[in-house]
Design a protein around this motif. Structure first.
Motif, PDB file in Angstrom:
ATOM      1  N   ALA A   1      55.427  29.583 -33.059  1.00 54.82           N
ATOM      2  CA  ALA A   1      56.273  29.854 -34.216  1.00 54.82           C
ATOM      3  C   ALA A   1      56.894  31.234 -34.078  1.00 54.82           C
ATOM      4  O   ALA A   1      58.074  31.446 -34.335  1.00 54.82           O
ATOM      5  CB  ALA A   1      55.458  29.754 -35.496  1.00 54.82           C
ATOM      6  N   ARG A   2      56.055  32.192 -33.601  1.00 55.01           N
ATOM      7  CA  ARG A   2      56.563  33.558 -33.491  1.00 55.01           C
ATOM      8  C   ARG A   2      57.654  33.644 -32.432  1.00 55.01           C
ATOM      9  O   ARG A   2      58.666  34.299 -32.629  1.00 55.01           O
ATOM     10  CB  ARG A   2      55.417  34.509 -33.154  1.00 55.01           C
ATOM     11  CG  ARG A   2      55.743  35.901 -33.567  1.00 55.01           C
ATOM     12  CD  ARG A   2      54.524  36.762 -33.636  1.00 55.01           C
ATOM     13  NE  ARG A   2      53.535  36.258 -34.601  1.00 55.01           N
ATOM     14  CZ  ARG A   2      52.327  36.774 -34.703  1.00 55.01           C
ATOM     15  NH1 ARG A   2      51.943  37.766 -33.920  1.00 55.01           N
ATOM     16  NH2 ARG A   2      51.488  36.300 -35.600  1.00 55.01           N
ATOM     17  N   SER A   3      57.456  32.949 -31.319  1.00 53.88           N
ATOM     18  CA  SER A   3      58.479  33.084 -30.289  1.00 53.88           C
ATOM     19  C   SER A   3      59.756  32.365 -30.712  1.00 53.88           C
ATOM     20  O   SER A   3      60.853  32.812 -30.397  1.00 53.88           O
ATOM     21  CB  SER A   3      57.972  32.610 -28.917  1.00 53.88           C
ATOM     22  OG  SER A   3      57.989  31.220 -28.876  1.00 53.88           O
TER      23      SER A   3
ATOM     24  N   LEU B   1      41.977  28.007 -30.633  1.00 51.92           N
ATOM     25  CA  LEU B   1      43.032  28.150 -29.623  1.00 51.92           C
ATOM     26  C   LEU B   1      44.285  27.376 -30.025  1.00 51.92           C
ATOM     27  O   LEU B   1      45.409  27.850 -29.853  1.00 51.92           O
ATOM     28  CB  LEU B   1      42.540  27.606 -28.288  1.00 51.92           C
ATOM     29  CG  LEU B   1      41.962  28.630 -27.342  1.00 51.92           C
ATOM     30  CD1 LEU B   1      41.420  27.937 -26.107  1.00 51.92           C
ATOM     31  CD2 LEU B   1      43.021  29.643 -26.955  1.00 51.92           C
ATOM     32  N   THR B   2      44.085  26.167 -30.583  1.00 54.14           N
ATOM     33  CA  THR B   2      45.243  25.368 -31.004  1.00 54.14           C
ATOM     34  C   THR B   2      46.047  26.128 -32.049  1.00 54.14           C
ATOM     35  O   THR B   2      47.270  26.217 -31.970  1.00 54.14           O
ATOM     36  CB  THR B   2      44.767  24.038 -31.619  1.00 54.14           C
ATOM     37  OG1 THR B   2      43.761  23.506 -30.793  1.00 54.14           O
ATOM     38  CG2 THR B   2      45.911  23.052 -31.752  1.00 54.14           C
ATOM     39  N   ARG B   3      45.298  26.718 -33.010  1.00 55.02           N
ATOM     40  CA  ARG B   3      46.003  27.476 -34.054  1.00 55.02           C
ATOM     41  C   ARG B   3      46.734  28.665 -33.468  1.00 55.02           C
ATOM     42  O   ARG B   3      47.883  28.937 -33.803  1.00 55.02           O
ATOM     43  CB  ARG B   3      44.996  27.937 -35.125  1.00 55.02           C
ATOM     44  CG  ARG B   3      44.703  26.851 -36.158  1.00 55.02           C
ATOM     45  CD  ARG B   3      44.120  27.469 -37.419  1.00 55.02           C
ATOM     46  NE  ARG B   3      42.865  28.155 -37.147  1.00 55.02           N
ATOM     47  CZ  ARG B   3      41.671  27.552 -37.105  1.00 55.02           C
ATOM     48  NH1 ARG B   3      41.607  26.257 -37.326  1.00 55.02           N
ATOM     49  NH2 ARG B   3      40.587  28.239 -36.850  1.00 55.02           N
ATOM     50  N   LEU B   4      46.068  29.345 -32.544  1.00 53.96           N
ATOM     51  CA  LEU B   4      46.677  30.516 -31.911  1.00 53.96           C
ATOM     52  C   LEU B   4      47.959  30.102 -31.183  1.00 53.96           C
ATOM     53  O   LEU B   4      49.001  30.762 -31.292  1.00 53.96           O
ATOM     54  CB  LEU B   4      45.684  31.134 -30.927  1.00 53.96           C
ATOM     55  CG  LEU B   4      46.180  32.397 -30.228  1.00 53.96           C
ATOM     56  CD1 LEU B   4      46.325  33.522 -31.239  1.00 53.96           C
ATOM     57  CD2 LEU B   4      45.219  32.807 -29.110  1.00 53.96           C
ATOM     58  N   ALA B   5      47.866  28.974 -30.457  1.00 55.83           N
ATOM     59  CA  ALA B   5      49.029  28.513 -29.697  1.00 55.83           C
ATOM     60  C   ALA B   5      50.180  28.204 -30.645  1.00 55.83           C
ATOM     61  O   ALA B   5      51.325  28.569 -30.397  1.00 55.83           O
ATOM     62  CB  ALA B   5      48.674  27.280 -28.887  1.00 55.83           C
TER      63      ALA B   5
ATOM     64  N   ALA C   1      43.351  24.324 -22.283  1.00 61.79           N
ATOM     65  CA  ALA C   1      43.910  24.706 -23.581  1.00 61.79           C
ATOM     66  C   ALA C   1      44.512  26.105 -23.512  1.00 61.79           C
ATOM     67  O   ALA C   1      45.611  26.364 -24.008  1.00 61.79           O
ATOM     68  CB  ALA C   1      42.828  24.646 -24.643  1.00 61.79           C
ATOM     69  N   LEU C   2      43.802  27.027 -22.859  1.00 64.61           N
ATOM     70  CA  LEU C   2      44.283  28.405 -22.738  1.00 64.61           C
ATOM     71  C   LEU C   2      45.590  28.450 -21.960  1.00 64.61           C
ATOM     72  O   LEU C   2      46.529  29.138 -22.349  1.00 64.61           O
ATOM     73  CB  LEU C   2      43.235  29.250 -22.007  1.00 64.61           C
ATOM     74  CG  LEU C   2      42.275  29.993 -22.912  1.00 64.61           C
ATOM     75  CD1 LEU C   2      41.185  30.648 -22.075  1.00 64.61           C
ATOM     76  CD2 LEU C   2      43.036  31.057 -23.698  1.00 64.61           C
ATOM     77  N   GLN C   3      45.611  27.676 -20.842  1.00 67.10           N
ATOM     78  CA  GLN C   3      46.828  27.683 -20.032  1.00 67.10           C
ATOM     79  C   GLN C   3      48.007  27.134 -20.820  1.00 67.10           C
ATOM     80  O   GLN C   3      49.111  27.676 -20.775  1.00 67.10           O
ATOM     81  CB  GLN C   3      46.630  26.858 -18.768  1.00 67.10           C
ATOM     82  CG  GLN C   3      46.114  27.711 -17.619  1.00 67.10           C
ATOM     83  CD  GLN C   3      45.511  26.875 -16.520  1.00 67.10           C
ATOM     84  OE1 GLN C   3      45.793  25.683 -16.441  1.00 67.10           O
ATOM     85  NE2 GLN C   3      44.699  27.493 -15.697  1.00 67.10           N
ATOM     86  N   ALA C   4      47.734  26.051 -21.595  1.00 62.22           N
ATOM     87  CA  ALA C   4      48.819  25.454 -22.389  1.00 62.22           C
ATOM     88  C   ALA C   4      49.332  26.467 -23.405  1.00 62.22           C
ATOM     89  O   ALA C   4      50.542  26.619 -23.599  1.00 62.22           O
ATOM     90  CB  ALA C   4      48.325  24.204 -23.086  1.00 62.22           C
ATOM     91  N   ALA C   5      48.405  27.200 -24.055  1.00 62.29           N
ATOM     92  CA  ALA C   5      48.830  28.192 -25.051  1.00 62.29           C
ATOM     93  C   ALA C   5      49.672  29.270 -24.385  1.00 62.29           C
ATOM     94  O   ALA C   5      50.692  29.702 -24.917  1.00 62.29           O
ATOM     95  CB  ALA C   5      47.609  28.802 -25.727  1.00 62.29           C
ATOM     96  N   ALA C   6      49.254  29.701 -23.201  1.00 60.54           N
ATOM     97  CA  ALA C   6      49.981  30.770 -22.520  1.00 60.54           C
ATOM     98  C   ALA C   6      51.368  30.291 -22.110  1.00 60.54           C
ATOM     99  O   ALA C   6      52.331  31.049 -22.144  1.00 60.54           O
ATOM    100  CB  ALA C   6      49.196  31.229 -21.296  1.00 60.54           C
ATOM    101  N   ALA C   7      51.463  28.990 -21.729  1.00 61.54           N
ATOM    102  CA  ALA C   7      52.744  28.481 -21.246  1.00 61.54           C
ATOM    103  C   ALA C   7      53.622  27.988 -22.395  1.00 61.54           C
ATOM    104  O   ALA C   7      54.680  27.418 -22.168  1.00 61.54           O
ATOM    105  CB  ALA C   7      52.509  27.363 -20.247  1.00 61.54           C
ATOM    106  N   ASP C   8      53.173  28.167 -23.644  1.00 54.77           N
ATOM    107  CA  ASP C   8      53.998  27.801 -24.782  1.00 54.77           C
ATOM    108  C   ASP C   8      54.278  26.306 -24.810  1.00 54.77           C
ATOM    109  O   ASP C   8      55.361  25.853 -25.135  1.00 54.77           O
ATOM    110  CB  ASP C   8      55.334  28.544 -24.671  1.00 54.77           C
ATOM    111  CG  ASP C   8      55.756  29.042 -26.031  1.00 54.77           C
ATOM    112  OD1 ASP C   8      54.949  28.908 -26.957  1.00 54.77           O
ATOM    113  OD2 ASP C   8      56.878  29.563 -26.154  1.00 54.77           O
TER     114      ASP C   8
END
Ligand SMILES: Nc1ncnc2c1ncn2[C@@H]1O[C@H](COP(=O)(O)OP(=O)(O)O)[C@@H](O)[C@H]1O
Ligand SMILES: [Mg+2]
Length: 457
Positions: free
Chosen positions: A103-105, A94-98, A64-71
């Motif tokens: 959205a921000r990017s 983590l899902t919300r953070l991702a 999950a962390l890797q997916a969030a980091a890789a957008d």
């Protein structure tokens, strides 16, 4: 499936303490050997199971962390293995953070695209220079100005080497304030530019250190020159008859004082010169009045057919045997239109045709309703006036310049025949004010045709 080594190590950490306790109990013979071994087996199995469960959950979290980091959106896949409650919470967070990162990017991307679109579509040419003073970017106006497909090169290199511009860039960098300068570029077409070098501190994200904004002043300079020329021409046109008047006054006061016959002749010439000055001043005033009102369209409507017949009759004394043939319906309305100004158009064009046509010749004036389109005509309903003469016509190279003030095909001829050289300039401005179109056609030797399209029905 977690790797075996890791599974065993984790199980060992989980099971170490209970196993040690069992071992101590066994060694001190507090419990029977059989139950101790059973308990140790149970503890080992539990430890293995827990380790497996734990490792699978952790693997899931790290994915999950890797997916969030890789957008990447892969994280929203449903969870197949059972989850520890704490891991489920962390995973949701983590899902919300991702999502919010995504959205921000996306927002940052849109903002950058908007900034780029603004710069790209600015009407003024704009260049971004790097530390080494080379062009990093050029917007569309700049690429057009320098005939570039994309990036930098071509005339741009010449511009960047221009001493005035490079001086301004150096000053801008040294003083950290915007610096302006005027440039004259002789090739490929002479251009007058104003350049503004603006230092970027801190440097732009792409390494841009200086932004150069250019404005093409060629047009403005041309207008300024035209104004100066106009004043010079107008004064010159007025000075000629004035000099002649002053000359005759001197003569009449002196040598011709007692010569009645000469006096009569001179007074005749003086009257003509005075009339010429009056005409010139009338035309100049009328031109400046029309220019002032050119941006506001006329109001009302005009029956151009009736007006044409009236003007033709009024000009008969000037015709000297030339016939004016009119082909027009009984009535044809131009609207919106200013009757007085349209009368001026008709008078000027008929006068020109009479003046330049053959003596005892034929001038044809026609008026038709056009529904729109046609070569060189606007695609709207309107009326088309055409005035043709049988004179020498106008050489092709002169046609585009006829509507300039004081422009005459033969400098001598126009002045001799009494025109001011302002007639067609007045016509052009009136037609512009009516949002119409003036078309001049001529084959040398075949006469000339002046067409005026006006909005109407
Ligand atoms: N019908 C025409 N035939 C030939 N030349 C023309 C005709 N009308 C205009 N011209 C040329 O265009 C010039 C400008 O016309 P205009 O602005 O009306 O000034 P003007 O008639 O006072 O000389 C004229 O001097 C003449 O050389
Ligand atoms: Mg004229």
């Amino acid at each position: 499936m977690p790797p075996l080594g890791r599974l065993l190590r984790t199980a060992l950490i989980l099971g170490a303490v209970p196993l040690l306790v069992q071992l101590v109990l066994l060694l001190t013979e507090e419990v029977s050997t059989r139950s101790a071994i059973l308990a140790m087996l149970a503890v080992s199995l539990m430890a293995l199971g827990l380790a497996w469960f734990w490792l699978v959950n952790m693997a899931r979290l790290s994915a999950a962390l890797q997916a969030a980091a890789a957008d990447d959106d892969a994280f929203s896949r449903p969870f197949r293995t059972p989850r520890l409650p704490a891991v489920a919470d962390i995973e949701e967070a983590l899902t919300r953070l991702a999502r919010s990162l995504q959205a921000r990017s996306a927002l940052v991307g849109r903002l950058r695209a908007a900034d780029e679109a603004i710069v790209e579509n600015l009407p003024d040419p704009l260049l971004v220079l790097a530390e080494d003073r080379s062009a990093l970017r050029a917007n569309r106006a700049a690429r057009q100005l320098f005939g570039l497909k994309s990036g930098a090169g071509g005339d741009l290199a010449a511009l960047l080497r221009h001493p005035a511009l490079s001086g301004a860039v150096e000053r801008a960098l040294a003083e950290q304030t915007a610096q302006g300068t005027d440039l004259h570029l002789p090739v490929p077409v002479a251009r007058e530019l104003h350049a503004q070098a603006i230092p970027m501190n801190p440097p732009l994200a792409d390494g841009g250190r200086v932004v150069v904004v250019l404005s093409d002043r060629s047009q403005m300079r041309a207008v300024e020159r035209m104004r100066a020329d106009f004043v010079a021409n107008a004064s010159h046109e007025l000075r000629t008859p004035l000099a002649s008047l002053i000359g005759f006054i001197e003569t009449l006061r002196g040598p011709a004082q007692d010569d009645a016959e000469a006096r009569e002749r001179f007074l005749g010439i003086m009257a003509t010169q005075g009339e010429r000055m009056r005409m010139l001043i009338d035309d100049l005033l009328s031109l400046s009045r029309i220019e002032l009102s050119e941006h506001q369209p006329p109001q009302g409507e005009t029956d151009v057919a009736e007006l044409l017949r009236a003007e033709a009759v009024a000009l008969e004394p000037l015709a000297k045997g030339t016939r004016i043939e009119i082909a027009a319906p009984p009535s044809l309305l131009a609207s919106p239109a200013d009757t007085e100004q349209l009368a001026q158009v008709l008078r000027n064009l008929l006068e020109n045709a009479l003046r330049h046509g053959k003596t005892e010749g034929l001038v044809r004036a026609s008026l038709t309703r056009v529904t729109g389109g046609g070569p060189r005509l606007p695609n709207r309903p309107g009326i088309l006036l055409a005035i043709s003469d049988d004179g020498p016509g106008i050489p092709r190279e002169h046609i585009p310049r006829l509507t300039e003030r004081f422009y005459r095909v033969e400098q001598g001829r126009g002045r001799g025949t009494g025109g001011t050289g302002l007639g067609l300039a007045i016509v052009k401005h009136i037609v512009n004010r009516h949002r119409g179109q003036l078309i001049i056609e001529s084959e040398p030797g075949q006469g000339a045709t002046f067409k005026v399209w006006l909005p109407g029905d």
